[in-house]
Design an enzyme around this catalytic site. Structure first.
Site, PDB file in Angstrom:
ATOM      1  N   GLN A  94     -19.642 -37.930  12.786  1.00  0.00           N
ATOM      2  CA  GLN A  94     -18.388 -37.112  13.038  1.00  0.00           C
ATOM      3  C   GLN A  94     -18.414 -35.965  14.096  1.00  0.00           C
ATOM      4  O   GLN A  94     -17.748 -35.254  14.674  1.00  0.00           O
ATOM      5  CB  GLN A  94     -17.798 -36.230  11.714  1.00  0.00           C
ATOM      6  CG  GLN A  94     -17.327 -37.128  10.752  1.00  0.00           C
ATOM      7  CD  GLN A  94     -17.090 -36.486   9.440  1.00  0.00           C
ATOM      8  OE1 GLN A  94     -17.144 -35.180   9.477  1.00  0.00           O
ATOM      9  NE2 GLN A  94     -16.353 -37.096   8.490  1.00  0.00           N
ATOM     10  N   HIS A 156     -18.867 -33.240   8.935  1.00  0.00           N
ATOM     11  CA  HIS A 156     -18.541 -32.010   8.932  1.00  0.00           C
ATOM     12  C   HIS A 156     -19.183 -30.960   9.828  1.00  0.00           C
ATOM     13  O   HIS A 156     -20.057 -30.303   9.318  1.00  0.00           O
ATOM     14  CB  HIS A 156     -18.689 -31.455   7.354  1.00  0.00           C
ATOM     15  CG  HIS A 156     -17.986 -32.413   6.403  1.00  0.00           C
ATOM     16  ND1 HIS A 156     -17.931 -31.845   5.010  1.00  0.00           N
ATOM     17  CD2 HIS A 156     -17.176 -33.435   6.451  1.00  0.00           C
ATOM     18  CE1 HIS A 156     -17.152 -32.563   4.446  1.00  0.00           C
ATOM     19  NE2 HIS A 156     -16.824 -33.708   5.251  1.00  0.00           N
ATOM     20  N   GLU A 249      -6.120 -27.969   1.717  1.00  0.00           N
ATOM     21  CA  GLU A 249      -5.571 -26.778   1.571  1.00  0.00           C
ATOM     22  C   GLU A 249      -5.087 -26.386   2.765  1.00  0.00           C
ATOM     23  O   GLU A 249      -5.452 -26.392   3.854  1.00  0.00           O
ATOM     24  CB  GLU A 249      -6.540 -25.833   0.972  1.00  0.00           C
ATOM     25  CG  GLU A 249      -7.260 -26.445  -0.339  1.00  0.00           C
ATOM     26  CD  GLU A 249      -8.264 -25.125  -1.078  1.00  0.00           C
ATOM     27  OE1 GLU A 249      -8.977 -25.582  -1.990  1.00  0.00           O
ATOM     28  OE2 GLU A 249      -8.511 -24.358  -0.101  1.00  0.00           O
ATOM     29  N   TYR A 259     -13.459 -18.657  -0.404  1.00  0.00           N
ATOM     30  CA  TYR A 259     -12.436 -19.653  -0.767  1.00  0.00           C
ATOM     31  C   TYR A 259     -12.891 -20.767  -1.607  1.00  0.00           C
ATOM     32  O   TYR A 259     -12.152 -21.539  -1.860  1.00  0.00           O
ATOM     33  CB  TYR A 259     -11.854 -20.211   0.513  1.00  0.00           C
ATOM     34  CG  TYR A 259     -11.093 -19.137   1.122  1.00  0.00           C
ATOM     35  CD1 TYR A 259      -9.651 -19.007   0.838  1.00  0.00           C
ATOM     36  CD2 TYR A 259     -11.537 -17.918   1.663  1.00  0.00           C
ATOM     37  CE1 TYR A 259      -8.544 -18.154   1.326  1.00  0.00           C
ATOM     38  CE2 TYR A 259     -10.517 -16.936   2.198  1.00  0.00           C
ATOM     39  CZ  TYR A 259      -9.230 -16.970   1.966  1.00  0.00           C
ATOM     40  OH  TYR A 259      -8.572 -15.936   2.399  1.00  0.00           O
ATOM     41  N   TYR A 270     -16.365 -37.334  -4.458  1.00  0.00           N
ATOM     42  CA  TYR A 270     -15.964 -38.869  -4.129  1.00  0.00           C
ATOM     43  C   TYR A 270     -16.341 -39.615  -5.183  1.00  0.00           C
ATOM     44  O   TYR A 270     -16.116 -40.975  -5.414  1.00  0.00           O
ATOM     45  CB  TYR A 270     -16.754 -39.142  -2.685  1.00  0.00           C
ATOM     46  CG  TYR A 270     -16.076 -38.544  -1.639  1.00  0.00           C
ATOM     47  CD1 TYR A 270     -14.574 -38.475  -1.250  1.00  0.00           C
ATOM     48  CD2 TYR A 270     -16.818 -37.637  -0.497  1.00  0.00           C
ATOM     49  CE1 TYR A 270     -14.140 -37.898  -0.304  1.00  0.00           C
ATOM     50  CE2 TYR A 270     -16.375 -37.146   0.329  1.00  0.00           C
ATOM     51  CZ  TYR A 270     -15.003 -37.296   0.507  1.00  0.00           C
ATOM     52  OH  TYR A 270     -14.253 -36.626   1.604  1.00  0.00           O
TER      53      TYR A 270
END
Length: 380
Positions: A94, A156, A249, A259, A270
């Site tokens: 990513q 990420h 979210e 959070y 997963y």
């Protein structure tokens, strides 16, 4: 067919540009929305996993491609050669070249900010840098912030850049798929950072007095944030955060709040292992809304244009797994409506053009810049 021309041939004088001419292709399809029928027009194709975009004051557009290229789109729908002066990126998984944003005083200082996955011997990290846009290159590019620590993983990176109205900017980060460090403010994993324009911590950040916390942190306990925007009326930051298996979210991050990831989540791991649902308590801040199934949010704006009056004040969020846009109508800090606008492709970013129209990038090997326009304006 996309053409590529040397950027030097474009010049950099101010162009009297109308974006209605930037995408002159005839609409090939349309989508029905609460604002009426919109044409779905491909402005340009041939982009390799485009990630971010920013309109220049003269109406042209900068577009990042994840592999490490920064392109300039001209008024006649041509893409420049890749600009020189762009940093080397960690183009795996990513990672890669991520967001692009202009300094609020771009017209005078020409500064362009890039977020990217930076390679290193100890692993990759999310970095923020800036350079001066001059003709065919970024001059004097420098890294002004790096997420610590580095991690040997391909997942990420976060990476959205949002300038606030108080001479600060927000950079959204991620926990790099490391889970527990997102609960530890002694590192940047799983955080949103608030920086001055030179990349140093803002003077009134919430954790400055905590010797065990990073000064740059605004909020923490996040998973992976690729959607962020400033509310045009309140000046507050809003983000849409990717959950695991379920539990994306919508959050309005407050200074110094936790959070909850990975201690609580609306989704599951997963492997199917349950995660405790968030609950109202003093330890973790609650979310405004959650999506299960997920939309995989990437890119966000508050629409302020006149071209689509029904959308004024709405939040538009790109959806990767949603394959379209999600339009959120707010009443105060609550979600009043959630409209899905199918576009048939993974949407990586969304932007409002100077013409008041909505532009989106598709996350594909043959990625596209798409424009949404009321059909009535095309005489259809």
């Amino acid at each position: 067919m996309t053409r590529t021309i040397p950027i030097a041939a474009l010049g950099f004088a101010t162009v009297a540009l109308s974006l209605s001419s930037l995408a002159s292709a005839q609409p090939k399809e349309s989508v029905q929305t609460a604002a009426g029928s919109l044409s779905i027009e491909t402005v340009v194709d041939g982009l390799v996993h485009p990630w971010g975009m920013a309109f220049l004051p003269d109406g042209r557009m900068l577009i990042t491609e994840r592999e490490g290229r920064l392109r300039l789109l001209s008024e006649d729908e041509t893409l420049s050669d890749p600009l020189e002066g762009v940093p080397d990126v960690f183009n795996q998984g990513q990672g890669g070249l991520l967001d692009v944003a202009l300094h609020p005083d771009f017209e005078s200082n020409r500064q362009v900010y890039l977020s990217f996955s930076e390679p290193g011997d100890e692993g990759a990290t999310t970095a923020l840098g800036r350079g001066r846009l001059e003709d065919d290159r970024l001059e004097d590019f420098e890294v002004i912030f790096r997420m610590e620590p580095r991690v040997k993983d391909e997942n990420h990176f976060g990476g959205r850049i949002v300038f606030a109205g108080d001479e600060t900017l927000f950079l959204t980060l991620a926990e790099r798929f490391q889970f527990e460090p997102a609960q530890d403010p002694s590192n940047h994993l799983g955080t949103i950072v608030r920086l001055k324009h030179d990349g140093t911590a803002a003077d009134d950040n919430p954790l400055l007095d905590d010797e065990e916390a990073r000064d740059e942190i605004w909020s923490y306990g996040h998973r992976n944030i690729e959607s962020a925007a400033i509310h045009p009326e309140t000046g507050e930051l809003w983000v849409a955060e990717m959950g695991p298996m379920g539990g994306d979210e919508l959050n309005r991050p407050e200074a110094g709040r936790n959070y909850g990831w990975p201690e609580v989540s609306w989704g599951q791991h997963y492997d199917g292992e349950d995660i405790p649902d968030p609950s109202d308590n003093d330890d973790y801040a609650g979310s405004v809304k959650q999506w299960t199934p997920v939309i995989s949010p990437s890119g966000m704006i508050f629409y302020t244009g006149d071209t689509l009056p029904e959308w004024q004040g709405s939040m538009l969020i790109g959806g990767l797994s949603e394959h379209g846009l999600v339009r959120i109508t707010l009443e105060g800090d609550e979600v009043a409506n959630d409209e899905r606008i199918p576009l048939g492709a993974r949407i990586r970013d969304v932007e409002q053009g100077p013409d008041g129209l909505v532009y989106v990038l598709t996350d594909e090997e043959d990625g596209k810049l798409i424009r949404l326009e009321p059909l009535e304006e095309n005489g259809n």
